[in-house]
Design an enzyme around this catalytic site. Structure first.
Site, PDB file in Angstrom:
ATOM      1  N   PHE A 126     -54.670 -56.904  52.498  1.00 28.43           N
ATOM      2  CA  PHE A 126     -55.506 -57.110  54.114  1.00 28.43           C
ATOM      3  C   PHE A 126     -55.160 -56.159  55.623  1.00 28.43           C
ATOM      4  O   PHE A 126     -54.305 -55.642  55.036  1.00 28.43           O
ATOM      5  CB  PHE A 126     -54.637 -58.375  54.288  1.00 28.43           C
ATOM      6  CG  PHE A 126     -54.915 -59.738  53.617  1.00 28.43           C
ATOM      7  CD1 PHE A 126     -54.311 -60.081  52.303  1.00 28.43           C
ATOM      8  CD2 PHE A 126     -55.664 -60.694  54.142  1.00 28.43           C
ATOM      9  CE1 PHE A 126     -55.100 -61.289  51.793  1.00 28.43           C
ATOM     10  CE2 PHE A 126     -56.346 -61.957  53.617  1.00 28.43           C
ATOM     11  CZ  PHE A 126     -55.722 -61.852  52.416  1.00 28.43           C
ATOM     12  N   GLU A 308     -43.688 -65.323  53.402  1.00 26.43           N
ATOM     13  CA  GLU A 308     -42.723 -65.519  52.343  1.00 26.43           C
ATOM     14  C   GLU A 308     -42.083 -66.919  51.759  1.00 26.43           C
ATOM     15  O   GLU A 308     -41.356 -66.762  51.029  1.00 26.43           O
ATOM     16  CB  GLU A 308     -41.759 -64.158  52.923  1.00 26.43           C
ATOM     17  CG  GLU A 308     -40.824 -63.184  51.662  1.00 26.43           C
ATOM     18  CD  GLU A 308     -39.911 -62.575  52.169  1.00 26.43           C
ATOM     19  OE1 GLU A 308     -40.261 -61.247  51.492  1.00 26.43           O
ATOM     20  OE2 GLU A 308     -39.254 -62.211  53.052  1.00 26.43           O
TER      21      GLU A 308
END
Ligand code: 5GW
Ligand code: MN
Length: 357
Positions: A126, A308
């Site tokens: 990305f 995360e």
């Protein structure tokens, strides 16, 4: 005709014997026929035992075709059942997932196992807003070190299509640029990766590639990353937390969050910047993370380390089948510890104020 020479009593006795013999013969023939038919049926039925190993065979079960692997004669150092290849690091989890460190595998054997499978690997990155500056170093170094000799498709997700450089790629490798929306909050920029990976896994990746490798873009490859990383579902040990007790992992500790992990649980702290697997498993992972984020968002909650934190929650209850050591995601600001024999994928230092505003 000798029968006529015998007395009549003996003749009828002899006839009866012949009749009996004929019956026995008929019975024998019928038995033979029955055995033949029976053994024919067994041969036509499903195989009862496994095929012998070693030969390369293709056979089908239902609609999918399986290929067995035949290895050629190779010369290499024998593994030792009583001595681990390395004793300074852990190479196996309690659920029998290997942890990939240099010196624990033989890449020639792995290469031979993958030869002929013609696998296709998707590498997703990305580059939103100013992060497009990282793309050319990323691709240049990936061409040198990432899955060399295999079919690779780079999927570049960006909101600035015209900023993505055209890079000359080796044979069998291609780049696909995918236009995606910009999110104002940087937390949304990193978190929404899960949603986009989830959607594209279902709509596109499933038809195009066998494995997905999903990574951060502010990185450079500096050593080989090959088929040793591939497995149904893999994660990577975070370079800052591999040696810590579970209580000090920076998991989400608020029980209100979907990413919550209590202090007495947790195996490893996995990095958000390198995970992957086959498309079905990556779909399950990204779908879980996105849904959990949306549930939290509805409650006005956001986990401490964003995507995360949700990734770590997923891996706790859906254990990865392979784990990559921090060789696969290093940051030189942590120095170079003795056990770290290779740095394969390393963070590119960035000026946070400059790049994030
Ligand atoms: C912007 C500001 C703060 C944090 C992240 C961003 C950001 C991340 C961005 O503006 N554009 C972007 O494409 N990203 C993507 O999210 C990149 O692929 C990046 O590698 C990934 C994770 O963000 P990082 O690399 O800044 O996070 P750390 O923890 O590696 O520093
Ligand atoms: Mn990063």
């Amino acid at each position: 005709m000798f029968l006529w020479l015998l007395p009549s009593d003996d003749r009828s006795c002899w006839r009866r014997c012949c009749c009996l013999l004929n019956y026995l013969l008929l019975l024998f023939v019928l038995c033979c026929l029955w055995f033949c038919i029976r053994s024919d049926r067994q041969l036509l039925g499903p195989p009862r035992t496994c095929r012998s190993q070693g030969a390369a065979t293709n056979f089908s079960i239902g609609s999918s075709s399986l290929q067995s692997i035949a290895l050629q004669r190779m010369l290499y150092k024998k593994p030792d059942a009583l001595k681990p290849p390395r004793s300074d690091i852990c190479t196996m989890t309690p659920w029998f997932a290997p942890i990939v460190w240099n010196g624990t595998y033989n890449s020639d054997i792995l290469k031979a196992q993958f030869e002929g499978r013609n696998i296709h690997i998707g590498l997703t990155l990305f580059a939103i807003k100013k992060y497009t500056v990282f793309v050319s170093t990323f691709i240049d170094t990936a061409e040198k070190y990432f899955m060399v000799g295999h079919k690779v498709t780079y999927y570049v997700f960006t909101d600035r299509v015209s900023d993505i450089p055209t890079v000359e790629l080796a044979e069998g490798r291609q780049m696909v640029v995918l236009r995606v929306p910009t999110y104002q909050r940087w937390q949304d920029v990193t978190m929404r990766r899960m949603e986009m990976l989830r959607n594209y896994s279902r709509q596109r990746f499933i038809d195009e590639v066998d494995y997905l490798v999903c990574v951060d873009v502010d990185m450079r490859f500096s050593d080989e990353v090959g088929v040793e990383i591939l497995s149904d579902l893999f994660g990577t040990l975070h370079p800052g937390m591999y040696g810590l007790p579970r209580e000090s992992y920076t998991y989400e500790r608020s029980p209100q969050s979907e990413a919550y992990i209590p202090l007495d649980e947790g195996d490893f702290y996995y990095a958000g910047g390198f995970f992957g697997g086959n498309i079905e498993e990556v779909y399950k992972l990204t779908n879980f993370c996105h849904n959990a984020m949306m549930t939290d968002k509805a409650k006005n909650i956001e986990a401490i380390w964003h995507d995360e934190s949700y990734l770590n929650k997923f891996f706790l209850y859906h254990k990865p089948t392979k784990i990559l050591s921090p060789e696969y995601l290093w940051d030189n600001s942590f120095g170079i510890p003795k056990f770290l024999k290779r740095r394969r994928f390393v963070a590119v230092p960035k000026n946070h104020n400059e790049i994030r505003n």
